[in-house]
Design a protein around this motif. Structure first.
Motif, PDB file in Angstrom:
ATOM      1  N   GLY A 104      79.405  15.012  45.585  1.00 58.84           N
ATOM      2  CA  GLY A 104      79.536  15.191  44.323  1.00 58.84           C
ATOM      3  C   GLY A 104      80.443  14.283  43.544  1.00 58.84           C
ATOM      4  N   SER A 152      69.770   9.284  40.480  1.00 60.07           N
ATOM      5  CA  SER A 152      70.594  10.484  39.806  1.00 60.07           C
ATOM      6  C   SER A 152      71.581  10.890  40.414  1.00 60.07           C
ATOM      7  N   LEU A 153      72.381  12.051  39.622  1.00 62.39           N
ATOM      8  CA  LEU A 153      73.606  12.206  40.131  1.00 62.39           C
ATOM      9  C   LEU A 153      73.432  13.238  41.170  1.00 62.39           C
ATOM     10  N   THR A 154      72.434  13.977  41.222  1.00 67.28           N
ATOM     11  CA  THR A 154      72.175  14.671  42.361  1.00 67.28           C
ATOM     12  C   THR A 154      71.907  14.185  43.732  1.00 67.28           C
ATOM     13  N   GLU A 155      71.680  12.728  43.794  1.00 66.89           N
ATOM     14  CA  GLU A 155      71.752  11.998  44.917  1.00 66.89           C
ATOM     15  C   GLU A 155      72.908  11.570  45.636  1.00 66.89           C
ATOM     16  N   GLU A 157      74.053  20.675  37.942  1.00 63.12           N
ATOM     17  CA  GLU A 157      73.285  20.810  39.228  1.00 63.12           C
ATOM     18  C   GLU A 157      74.039  19.914  40.605  1.00 63.12           C
ATOM     19  N   ALA A 158      74.779  18.879  39.944  1.00 64.07           N
ATOM     20  CA  ALA A 158      75.753  18.163  41.095  1.00 64.07           C
ATOM     21  C   ALA A 158      76.762  18.517  41.039  1.00 64.07           C
ATOM     22  N   CYS A 205      79.269  18.444  38.969  1.00 65.11           N
ATOM     23  CA  CYS A 205      80.035  17.500  38.108  1.00 65.11           C
ATOM     24  C   CYS A 205      80.577  18.399  36.854  1.00 65.11           C
ATOM     25  N   GLU A 264      71.979  18.068  34.616  1.00 66.07           N
ATOM     26  CA  GLU A 264      72.023  17.194  36.117  1.00 66.07           C
ATOM     27  C   GLU A 264      73.432  17.451  36.531  1.00 66.07           C
ATOM     28  N   CYS A 265      74.479  16.947  35.415  1.00 65.68           N
ATOM     29  CA  CYS A 265      75.905  17.123  36.049  1.00 65.68           C
ATOM     30  C   CYS A 265      75.902  18.519  36.651  1.00 65.68           C
TER      31      CYS A 265
END
Length: 697
Positions: A65, A58-61, A87-88, A90, A84-85
């Motif tokens: 960023g 996932s992007l959060t990993e 949260e990350a 982005c 999710e973007c």
């Protein structure tokens, strides 16, 4: 701004795939092939790596960023990815995935969910259902277009992804470089307005071009496009010429003011150059990108063939491109250098046996002429023509002189190598003379537009309270139309003269009104359902006494009952007769995208047949109104024809300005017709005014 899209430092492809043939695989391949210098992250929980790059679930990993996410997952999963973007960290996402509003009601609901997720997460979205984005300055290919264009000064956006791929391929074949390519897709969030704003101050975007099917926010588009045009050319090809949205057409103006008239008026207001075809779009763009603007009017044509020169001259006259009158010294020098049979006056014909040196000498003399501000060099491949050396000579003269130079090396097989020489030297080449002249005309129009001084809105004295006293109660009562008597009161409140008159609901009232006004009078049916009163016998003029009035009243109602038995009839409008003059029409139609649109043209019963009309966005200045008057085909009638006195154009301009102000002040006015407005030798007055109202704005 759009830095996260146009100049990201890191990019993640969410839905990157290992399997060839999948969009996620193709997008990730393009990103790598373009040589993007930043960090690249494939996001796929089912894969360990793709092309040696570690995959993330996932992007959060992703530590540190990501600036830009390219999303190619199934439609239902897209809103979750956008959340999710956020949260990350982005803030920019390109949603290539299709399956949204273009598919119907369910897709539209999903797109609404996607947009809500984006706003909650603070993420800007390009798309969905788009081809992606390319930035040659950033070496970024975040698309599945299949081709990375060469670097150039043209920034291109397209509302059609499929057309975009074709244009990218064509541009590569024509050696046309791009700085940016943006596929707009469904425009759920990021739109053409955002790119116009972003490219205004971007030095990589020397020329902005667009293929558009619609504009979401008309006011913002005109505002941002105006700012852009002050810095660089903006060229648009607009498709979809049918009526925009369902609209009840209830007036002459409504029947004439389609969406294309509104777009033309908006482009004119902003200084946008409208191309009629994609070919013309890039004909214009290449000229702007490769050559300086002409310093003024005055084109010289240099040719080795008379026929193409005549074609070019005809195109100049048709498109308003002025030919230069050559200086006497230039003609004398040409006489000395060229063969006796050569044509020395513009166009200059160096004859079919001309070699490269003859072309060079003639071109040098022409660009040195103080009356020459642009040069078109035409070449046909004849037996002795030195094609490639001539191209080199033209390129050298253009570079040394700084004069706007276009070429028309006609043919295909023999001249193609010369095209490449010209292109590499910055001289645009066109297959036919008309295309070259059209491109030069676009350059001259842009130069003229940016040279215009800023013009303030023309102030006019009006009585808004008196107009509101008529319009607001009608809106409150949910009326669609106001009576002609009420419309006349609104016009008078805005300084638009109207004849004395009153609505008569019966014959006795008609007699009373006529006595008060004084004979002769005119009578017209009053009905919200009858647009063309004269077509059904609903108008009588020059009624001299009570006997004629009784006959006219009964005759009018009889015609209406037989021709339109279901029409709602308010009665008959009785008006004073006014002196004759030239009949014109002034109208307003409220376009759903750009707001009130002002119409002017030749009036009377034939307006929809002749369609000799012109449009502007409201409000208009006196200068704009005067231009409207002068650009209709029948302007000579207003200047006086066949012994008739000239019409009072100043009074006409004043009515145009006042009408446009009325439309701005009262968004409740959806349609307005003043037809006819009688323009006399001194003054102007409205014989009839029709107003349709509703909840506007």
């Amino acid at each position: 701004m759009l830095e996260g899209f146009l100049a990201p430092r890191s990019v993640a492809v969410v839905g990157a795939a290992r399997e060839e043939g999948k969009v996620g695989h193709f997008v990730f391949d393009n990103l790598l092939a373009a040589g993007f210098p930043g960090q690249v992250f494939p996001v796929n929980p089912k894969a360990a790596e793709i092309h040696g790059h570690r995959c993330y679930a996932s992007l959060t990993e992703i530590e540190g960023g990501v600036d830009l996410a390219v999303v190619v997952v199934p439609p239902a999963a897209v809103p979750g990815v956008i959340a999710e973007c956020g949260e990350a960290g982005c803030r920019a996402a390109i949603v290539i995935t299709a399956g949204f509003k273009e598919t119907g009601p369910e897709g539209a609901l999903l797109e609404r969910t996607l947009l809500d997720a984006a706003r909650a997460a603070g993420v800007r979205i390009l798309g969905p259902n788009c081809l992606g984005l390319i930035s040659t300055p950033a070496h970024l290919d975040a698309s599945f277009a299949g081709i990375m264009p060469a670097p150039g000064r043209i920034a291109f956006m397209s509302q059609s992804g499929a057309l975009g791929t074709a244009i990218l391929d064509w541009a590569a074949g024509e050696d046309i470089g791009l700085s940016y390519f943006a596929s707009l897709g469904n425009k759920a969030d990021v739109s053409e307005v955002d790119f116009v704003r972003a490219w205004t101050d971007d030095p990589s975007a020397g020329v902005v071009v667009a293929y558009l099917e619609s504009v979401a926010d008309g006011d913002a588009f005109v505002r941002e496009a105006s700012a852009l045009v002050g810095r660089k050319p903006f060229i648009v090809v607009k498709s979809g010429g049918s009526e925009a949205g369902a609209r009840a057409v209830s007036s002459h103006t409504g029947s004439l003011a389609g969406s294309e008239a509104a777009y033309d008026a908006a482009f004119r207001r902003a200084g946008v150059i409208r191309a009629r075809t994609v070919e013309e779009l890039f004909d214009f763009a290449v000229a702007f990108a490769r050559q300086p603007l002409p310093r003024g009017e005055g084109l010289a044509i240099l040719t080795n063939a008379g026929g193409p020169a005549i074609m070019a001259t005809d195109a100049c006259e048709r498109l308003g491109v002025g030919l230069a009158s050559l200086d006497g010294d230039t003609i004398a020098a040409l006489h000395e250098k060229l063969p006796p049979a050569a044509a020395l006056y513009n166009p200059v014909d160096v004859l079919g046996d001309a070699d490269a040196e003859r072309y060079r000498e003639a071109a040098q003399l022409l660009v040195a002429d103080p009356n020459v501000r642009a040069l078109l060099v035409i070449l046909t491949p004849q037996a002795t023509t030195e094609i490639e050396p001539t191209a080199e000579a033209v390129a050298e003269v253009a570079a040394a002189s700084g004069v706007t130079t276009l070429a028309c090396f006609m043919g295909e097989v023999r001249v193609r190598p010369a095209w490449r020489i010209l292109a590499s030297s910055g001289v645009p080449n066109y297959a036919f003379p008309e295309r070259a002249i059209a491109a030069l005309g676009a350059m001259q129009r842009h130069r003229a537009h940016i040279a215009l001084p800023p013009v303030a809105e023309t102030p006019v004295a009006v009585d808004t309270k008196a107009a509101a006293a008529v319009i607001e109660p009608a809106v409150a009562r949910r009326l669609s139309f106001i009576t002609e008597e009420s419309a006349a009161a609104v016009a008078e409140a805005y300084g638009i003269p109207t004849p004395r008159g009153e609505l008569a609901s019966n014959l006795a009232a008609a007699k009373r009104v006529a006595e008060e006004i004084g004979y002769p009078v005119a009578m017209k049916i009053a009905s919200p359902d009858i647009l063309h009163k004269s077509d059904i016998g609903g108008i009588r003029l020059g009624i001299a006494d009570e006997g004629q009035l009784v006959d006219a009243y009964e005759d009018i109602l009889a015609h209406v009952r037989s021709r339109m038995p279901d029409a709602q009839v308010w009665g008959v409008e009785v008006q004073q007769m006014v002196p004759g003059g030239t009949e014109v029409i002034i109208g307003v139609n409220r376009d759903p995208t750009f707001g009130p649109l002002l119409l002017f043209g030749l009036g009377g019963v034939y307006v929809e047949v002749l369609k000799d009309v012109t449009f502007r966005l409201c409000p208009v200045t006196q200068e704009e109104a005067r231009t409207m008057v002068s650009e209709i085909r029948s302007f000579m009638l207003l200047r006086g024809a066949r012994g008739r006195p000239p019409a009072d154009v100043d009074a006409l301009v004043d009515v145009l300005v006042r009408t446009s102000r009325l439309a701005i002040d009262f968004p409740e006015i959806l349609e307005l017709d003043i037809n006819p407005l009688i323009v006399r030798e001194r003054g102007a007055g409205a014989l009839a005014a029709d107003i349709r109202i509703g909840i506007g704005g």
